[in-house]
Design a protein around this motif. Sequence first.
Motif, PDB file in Angstrom:
ATOM      1  N   GLU A 155       0.814  -0.952   0.027  1.00  0.00           N
ATOM      2  CA  GLU A 155      -0.068  -0.195   0.021  1.00  0.00           C
ATOM      3  C   GLU A 155       0.817   1.158   0.014  1.00  0.00           C
ATOM      4  O   GLU A 155       0.612   2.246  -0.504  1.00  0.00           O
ATOM      5  CB  GLU A 155      -0.956   0.098   1.154  1.00  0.00           C
TER       6      GLU A 155
ATOM      7  N   SER B 276       0.076   5.790   2.920  1.00  0.00           N
ATOM      8  CA  SER B 276      -1.310   5.195   2.944  1.00  0.00           C
ATOM      9  C   SER B 276      -1.858   4.675   4.340  1.00  0.00           C
ATOM     10  O   SER B 276      -2.906   4.181   4.513  1.00  0.00           O
ATOM     11  CB  SER B 276      -1.319   4.382   1.852  1.00  0.00           C
TER      12      SER B 276
ATOM     13  N   ALA C 121      -5.907  -0.382  -2.090  1.00  0.00           N
ATOM     14  CA  ALA C 121      -6.375   0.815  -2.732  1.00  0.00           C
ATOM     15  C   ALA C 121      -5.896   0.637  -4.003  1.00  0.00           C
ATOM     16  O   ALA C 121      -4.878   0.489  -4.896  1.00  0.00           O
ATOM     17  CB  ALA C 121      -5.310   2.117  -2.410  1.00  0.00           C
TER      18      ALA C 121
ATOM     19  N   LYS D 185      -6.157   6.517  -4.411  1.00  0.00           N
ATOM     20  CA  LYS D 185      -5.783   7.018  -3.215  1.00  0.00           C
ATOM     21  C   LYS D 185      -6.138   8.609  -2.985  1.00  0.00           C
ATOM     22  O   LYS D 185      -5.884   9.150  -4.061  1.00  0.00           O
ATOM     23  CB  LYS D 185      -4.273   6.739  -2.790  1.00  0.00           C
TER      24      LYS D 185
ATOM     25  N   GLY E 132      -3.357   4.066  -7.230  1.00  0.00           N
ATOM     26  CA  GLY E 132      -2.931   3.040  -6.259  1.00  0.00           C
ATOM     27  C   GLY E 132      -1.639   2.375  -6.941  1.00  0.00           C
ATOM     28  O   GLY E 132      -1.485   2.654  -8.416  1.00  0.00           O
TER      29      GLY E 132
END
Length: 807
Positions: A298, A302, A315, A318, A337
């Motif tokens: 991620e 994040s 994700a 984002k 993402g």
Amino acid sequence: MASITVHNSLKPGAPVPFVPREEGKISWYACGPTTYDLSHLGHARNYVSTDIIRRILMHHFGFKVNFVMNYTDVDDKIIIKARRKRLLELEKEKPYTPEQVRELVYKAFQAYAESNLPLLAAEGQPALEEHNYQERRDAAYSRVLAGGTLSGEGKPGDAEAKVKMHLSNMDSAAKSLQEKSGFDGAEEILLPYLDSLYKETIDTSDQTIFTDLTQAMEKAFSDDMEALNVLPPDAVTRVTEYVPQIVKFVEQVMAKGFAYEANGSVYFDIAAFEKAGNTYARLRPESKNDKALQEEGEGSLSKSLEGKKRPGDFALWKKSKPGEPFWPSPWGPGRPGWHIECSVMASDKLGEQMDIHSGGIDLAFPHHDNELAQSEAYFHECGKGEHTWVNYFLHMGHLSIAGSKMSKSLKNFQTIQDALATTYTARNMRIVFLMGRWNDGVEISQDMRKQADSWESTVDNFFTNVKAKLTEAGSTVDSVKDLTLEEGNGKSLLTELEQAKKDLDSALRNSFDTPGAMQVILRLVRNANIYMNDKSAQPSLQVVEAVARWVTKIVGILGLDASARPPYDGLGWSSADAAAAASLDPQTAVKPYAGVYAKVKADVEALTLAAPSVQNLLQAQTPDAEFAELEKSGERDVERLAMPYLRATSRLRDELRGIVATLEPKSKQAVLALSDRIRDYDLTDLGVQLDDQADKPSLIKFVPAAKLIAAREEKVAMLAEKARQKEEARKAREKAEEEKWAKAKVPPQEMFKGDAKYQEWDADGLPTKLADGTELPKSQAKKLKKEWERQAKLHEEYRAKFGSSKA
């Protein structure tokens, strides 16, 4: 014919048959680099191994390959690197006093320790300062510093490598604080601290802060790949050029019920995906609930995003926070993402299904598993079962050092630029990778390097010797293609060549088994060398040339010759210098060779030797006329054009060496000196090596000048070192001799008189009492008597050699 098999990460275990969707054609998407830093040897391992497989499929098996690669130019690591770099630049522009700079560095020093090295900042300890840092460091992390593990058990790995990296940054910062050197040396601890203070103040509406970094790193990567002889992709994609398509892709996944929006971000709904009959984490099912890998996938920026239904959901889009780049979307300003980018770009270029997807093994989960899931969700149709987006997933094994993965984040890497400048050639590095299976991990060892060097040297010498033998015979054989297994005394070698062709094809069909292929080549070359050097028979140069041309073709296919081009039908390594020279007119191309011959001829004439053989040779040789005939015939190969001058030079040298035994000492010395100069300097500087042969003309070999010059310099250095050691030994002998006679000069009656350990001596000067007045022990007296007798004998030698001992 046997089919090709390949290790497919989607079907773990033994290699499976490789059957492209369309006969003769292959669609292939490769995960490219995240362009935030220079590429290292771990990247070289990935992209060179990928290139090797691609070349084998194209040039050995004849497939037409459509090869697409991306550049990740939007990513948490890029944002952090670019933003921190800008913040440090701004900080350096502020009018700080030295005391204020020190205070800033000190706060960053403490914050870095608390965040990354908790044992240094444990509760109850005095504040961590530069003066107590080293003692605290050694106490807290002694096991890791000594090469052990944090726990004291097992072997060190990534965790220990990360600790060492953080300690290295702290070492540098502590030194900076102690020496009051301001920002210098403290950058690595300052960057995260400044980011924590000011990250939200950076204006990201102007994205050049990020693109300046990514474009520079993309250019550096491209240059690295060219230097490593990695073929360029057929198509390149960049995330920043695909943002609108990514938004539409995410909308489609949402529309099918496989994603949801939360607080301005969009997440993939794994539960909904699986409920619809799809499989998640097909590549690495055992890692499906690995929280650490999920978080790494991620991205570090994040962690504060909220609204996930389940921890494993990832994700697709984002929400951008202050200090991050952003693009418009139905869910508000945000950015793609990491995983979604490849799904969109690969699908755009290759459609809803591709033959091959590849990347480093560390990308298998979560990156590639998430790619598969979101792509299969995008193309999912109710009632039709799971969609197959990728048929074959190829994962290159990673490169490790001291037990841990080579990684930018661990800073335990050597950049490709540095490796090529100091440690490897591109060919040598590729040989190292070819000697390991593409899907296995590799830890480069000294033994592996030696094997690679030996392999390269064996093939290199083989090419050089074959070309020299063919040149010596007059010209290369034109009818290699007409050879049959009935070729007289070359039949056995021809049989081995045919077997080698079969064995190599079999190895490459077995999931591109390059270690096996390298052994096939080496075995054939060694057998050819034995055959070529067999003095009991007259080897067929035609057969030897056939072997050399086949080996040339294979090393070309494997990408070991940067100057060669398909169909690789030459003989030996192609020379970039020769190719450049071939573009010149022949007169210009051979000028250096003609110049050396003219110089050597003049020097031989200046010796005024009476030997008829030398005088006849000076008159009889006509290299200019021989060259003119070659030029007239249309010959443009520089090595062939140069041969008249090289043969003439070599013959003169051979003749000088032949008569040297008949010469007077003074002439002999001059002839030997000239002979050595011709071989070691005149011809070496042109990239020509002469091998002296008994009762035969010297063998003329073309070898890269840099290699010959390096060997010459090594020889000179070795002789100089030998002379230095000889001189040191001489001086040591002289000193020992001097010390011996200095000691021998003393009469035995006086040798103990000046020693404060004793109080009384007898008439011969032997001690009788110790300094405290006690009698000398009998054992000691016996020992001293033996010393006295040795000195008496030595002193007699002195007197015999130098006379009286009086000064």
